[in-house]
Enzyme design. Structure first.
Site, mmCIF file in Angstrom:
data_model
loop_
_atom_site.group_PDB
_atom_site.id
_atom_site.type_symbol
_atom_site.label_atom_id
_atom_site.label_comp_id
_atom_site.label_asym_id
_atom_site.label_seq_id
_atom_site.Cartn_x
_atom_site.Cartn_y
_atom_site.Cartn_z
ATOM 1 N N CYS A 148 52.631 111.162 17.457
ATOM 2 C CA CYS A 148 53.647 111.768 16.595
ATOM 3 C C CYS A 148 53.000 112.107 15.399
ATOM 4 C CB CYS A 148 54.655 110.562 16.511
ATOM 5 S SG CYS A 148 54.076 108.939 15.830
ATOM 6 N N CYS A 266 52.749 109.008 64.715
ATOM 7 C CA CYS A 266 53.495 110.087 64.343
ATOM 8 C C CYS A 266 54.791 109.827 63.746
ATOM 9 C CB CYS A 266 53.595 111.172 65.474
ATOM 10 S SG CYS A 266 54.611 110.570 66.926
ATOM 11 N N CYS A 316 75.473 106.775 83.814
ATOM 12 C CA CYS A 316 74.572 107.342 84.885
ATOM 13 C C CYS A 316 75.122 108.830 85.250
ATOM 14 C CB CYS A 316 74.831 106.410 86.068
ATOM 15 S SG CYS A 316 75.802 106.688 87.529
HETATM 16 ZN ZN ZN Z 1 53.531 109.734 68.599
HETATM 17 ZN ZN ZN Z 2 53.545 107.377 17.480
#
Ligand code: ZN
Ligand code: ZN
Ligand code: ZN
Ligand code: ZN
Ligand code: ZN
Ligand code: ZN
Ligand code: ZN
Lengths: 598, 157
Positions: A148, A266, A316
């Site tokens: 500043c 992965c 199934c």
């Molecule tokens: Zn994998």
């Molecule tokens: Zn400062």
């Protein structure tokens, strides 16, 4: 669309798997203790290790060397602290400096050691750990802040190890900007552009707002998982566990404490025996084709006989149309169920993709012919089976849950059987869930199996067909036949027969899948050694040798397959079915499981 | 907002005080808006930009100096890291390598340095980048020189 890109991933089925011979699918061939009437639960082989605490310790200790650890946030925190302490002690540096170092070298303690002791000065420079200030404050009462440009008394100025002074307001703003920019804040440097001094956690705790401090510690702990080569978050939505994996230690399939199984390499869902590259290709393919596939996923199909729409609400594939039609057919190919399985004397009719499908069999024939034009038909065949097994698995998981929470208790009351003796039902369902997963991925495998490798294809489809038909029998028995006993008024005479049948089917199906998995993990290399044969005799023999190492405690009905004279009869007089390996009682002339003649 | 205004005002006073300190840079603040600045910079010697004067426009964000200013060339320039149409500049210190200790003045110095040392591997002007990357230094020079003459030099006569 069909990307043949190479995927830069480790091959899950690489050669380095050999040392990990003791897990689920790698039973030794020399041990012929394949037993059918298991009275000791094998549950711990599967995903629900935690559910079966009574013998899981046992199993973990001598036959199941787990190559990964599931970590809670507390575990992660503790490990991180330990690593920081270790580096701090060994290198005689502050814990803050140790954290900076570890973060820089992606939390690898050994890498920090190596680099530090090779060239400490260089490491200090690279990481920004200065030994003495780069900037000596002039001996004045006030200093100019470098951001500043206001002058402040010394006690309102702060510096990192370098000595470059900035006021507390500017520090707070600087740190806040960095933290809100993301995890890069963990490698923050002094604001002076020519200075590399690290801004560590001590500065953060002194100068950041409470909210920013909290964000910073989130990044800090996340970094320990995300930047660490051995650790990954469980990818299940909402799960906050991480998995620490011993790289190079074999199969990548891990099961999180939340019960989700995934491939550590992965981070797709567990896909053994198919390798990561195939899975990635397949998933890419699916997303490219997803629009075309939407109509296939519709949950209703017309009955092939009466054309009324049938909804599949069971796991199934054996569908029975509602009365009066009652036509029994296969959900996948819409063929008559009577044409399926061993009764046709060949492959399980449904897994095999034939290019020249008869016309007019399907209701969607028009659509399919159109699709064939853009070569989608082949993909459709595999995709539909992949997706159906996926949803079947979901259904089976839900059924298993329902079984464990409600049905078993009810069944126990009706049939007057202690729940401990109903374990075979849970086992059957666990087997179904696991097999659906494997079967699903074998369809991705099949899609990428080169068309010209005829012998491998035939062998693969044979194994897949056997496994699939075994699984369908098991699934049907566990789903439909069980209902009879659940709906009974009181104890059924033939409940014990049901037990024998279901336990037998479970074991038979396990054998089939062990064969399938092993064959795929070997890249179907058996085809070469067996001279490209797929004759029943040859493969039944290999089916015979599928016992698994160390799965003791149920050796009664073993079949000794090493000597050919007694190949099919064991000590207790049982004979093993050539087709499905079921151990039949001496008196039976037809296999109780698959109805083939002895 | 208040902090950035105060800081910009400090820079403004510094510029007024040291007007002749750096003869290659002339920074000026907009009469009505302290967040808008322009600069005239001299093309560095021994480059195709030598003899040219280039105008830059600064738009300073409210979070300045914690966030970098946006800078672009108003004068056409043929340079691999400057967008030929928009004048947008690809320079690390204007992005992720920004430090709040930089000033508008030091940004100008960094841009002059960039003019002398182009980075053909992160091109915003592909034609120019390709000439340099393919080793056609002469081709690059004659193009850059031509545009300097056309756009950055006072018209004679
Ligand atoms: Zn994998
Ligand atoms: Zn400062
Ligand atoms: Zn510094
Ligand atoms: Zn999880
Ligand atoms: Zn019907
Ligand atoms: Zn079928
Ligand atoms: Zn049989």
């Amino acid at each position: 669309m069909d990307s043949e890109d190479e995927f830069d991933m480790h091959d899950a089925n690489g050669d380095d798997d050999d040392d990990n011979d003791d897990d689920f699918y790698s039973g030794g061939d020399d041990d012929a203790a394949a037993a059918m009437d298991s009275d000791e639960a094998d549950v711990a082989d599967y995903e629900f290790i935690d559910n079966d605490s009574d013998d899981s310790d046992d199993i973990a200790s001598h036959r199941y060397q787990q190559n990964y650890t599931v970590l809670t946030e507390a575990d992660i925190h503790q490990r991180q602290e330990e690593d920081i302490m270790r580096i701090s002690t060994v290198l005689s540096i502050s814990e803050v400096a140790a954290s900076v170092l570890l973060r820089h070298y992606n939390w690898s303690v050994s890498k920090v050691h190596d680099e530090w002791f090779a060239d400490e000065e260089k490491v200090r420079k690279v990481v920004g750990l200065l030994e003495k200030p780069a900037f000596a404050s002039p001996n004045v009462r006030e200093l100019i802040c470098g951001i500043c440009f206001e002058a402040y008394p010394l006690d309102r100025m702060y510096t990192a190890a370098c000595g470059h002074p900035f006021c507390s307001t500017c520090w707070t703003g600087y740190i806040s900007t960095a933290i809100n920019d993301g995890p890069g804040c963990l490698m923050l440097r002094c604001p002076d552009p020519s200075c590399t001094a690290a801004v560590g956690q001590d500065m953060i705790s002194r100068l950041a707002s409470a909210e920013d401090k909290q964000k910073y510690s989130r990044y800090f702990i996340r970094s320990y998982v995300e930047d660490n080569r051995k650790t990954k978050w469980c990818p299940a939505p909402g799960c906050e566990y991480a998995v620490d994996f011993i790289v190079g230690s074999g199969s990548y399939d891990v099961t999180c404490r939340c019960s989700y199984s995934f491939c550590w390499n992965c981070t797709e869902e567990a896909h053994r025996p198919v390798d990561c590259g195939t899975v990635a290709k397949w998933i890419l393919k699916n997303s490219a084709e997803s629009e075309n596939m939407n109509w296939i996923l519709a949950n209703s199909k017309p009955c092939p006989k009466c054309k009324r729409p049938i909804e599949k609400n069971q796991g199934c594939m054996h569908i029975t149309c509602t009365p009066p039609c009652k036509f029994e057919f296969c959900w996948l190919c819409l063929g008559a169920w009577s044409d399926h399985g061993e009764r046709t004397g060949g492959f399980y009719a449904c897994n095999r993709y034939e290019t020249a499908k008869q016309e007019g069999v399907y209701d969607e024939a028009e659509k399919r012919r159109e699709m064939a034009k853009n070569s989608l038909e082949r993909y459709t065949h595999y995709y539909e089976r992949w997706a159906t097994n996926q949803s079947s698995r979901q259904k089976a998981l839900a059924d298993l849950q329902q079984m464990q929470t409600v049905a078993l208790e009810k069944l126990s009351d009706i049939q007057c059987q202690p729940e401990s003796q109903l374990k075979f039902i849970t086992e059957a369902w666990l087997q179904i869930v696991e097999c659906r997963r494997v079967l699903k991925w074998t369809y991705a495998y099949g899609y990428y199996l080169p068309e010209h490798e005829q012998a491998k294809r035939v062998f693969f489809e044979y194994l897949q067909g056997e496994a699939e038909s075994g699984l369908e029998r098991l699934h049907q028995c566990a789903e439909k036949e069980l209902q009879v006993y659940l709906n009974a008024e009181g104890p059924s005479k033939d409940f014990n027969e049901f037990r024998t049948k279901l336990a037998g089917l479970t074991s038979v199906t396990r054998n089939y899948f062990e064969n399938l998995v092993r064959a795929l993990e070997n890249g179907l290399s058996d085809v070469d050694s067996h001279g490209a044969t797929c004759s029943r005799a040859a493969s039944s023999k290999s089916l015979g040798g599928t016992s698994s190492k160390g799965r003791g405690g149920r050796g009664k009905a073993t079949t000794s397959r090493s000597s050919s004279s007694s190949r099919n009869i064991d000590d207790s007089g049982h004979w093993s079915c050539e087709h499905c390996t079921f151990a039949n009682v001496k008196t039976a002339t037809v296999c109780q499981m698959c109805h083939q003649r002895r | 907002m208040q902090a950035s205004r105060a800081r910009l005002f400090k820079e403004y006073k510094e510029v007024q005080r040291e007007k002749v300190a750096d003869p290659d840079i002339q920074l000026a603040c907009d009469d009505t808006n302290i967040f808008k600045w322009t600069a005239l910079i001299k093309g560095p010697s021994e480059t195709p930009y030598e003899g040219g004067v280039f105008q830059l426009a600064f738009a300073v964000p409210e979070q300045y100096p914690l966030q970098p200013p946006q800078v672009r060339f108003l004068t056409k320039i043929f340079h691999p890291n400057v967008h030929f149409k928009t004048g947008e500049i690809c320079l690390d210190i204007l992005k992720n390598a920004w430090s709040p200790a930089w000033t508008l003045q030091s940004v100008c110095r960094a841009i002059i340095a960039l003019m002398a040392h182009p980075e053909p591997d992160s091109p915003l002007n592909c034609d120019s980048g390709n000439l340099l990357r393919s080793g056609d230094i002469r081709g690059f020079h004659s193009m850059a020189r031509m545009y300097t003459r056309l756009a950055a030099m006072p018209k004679k006569g």
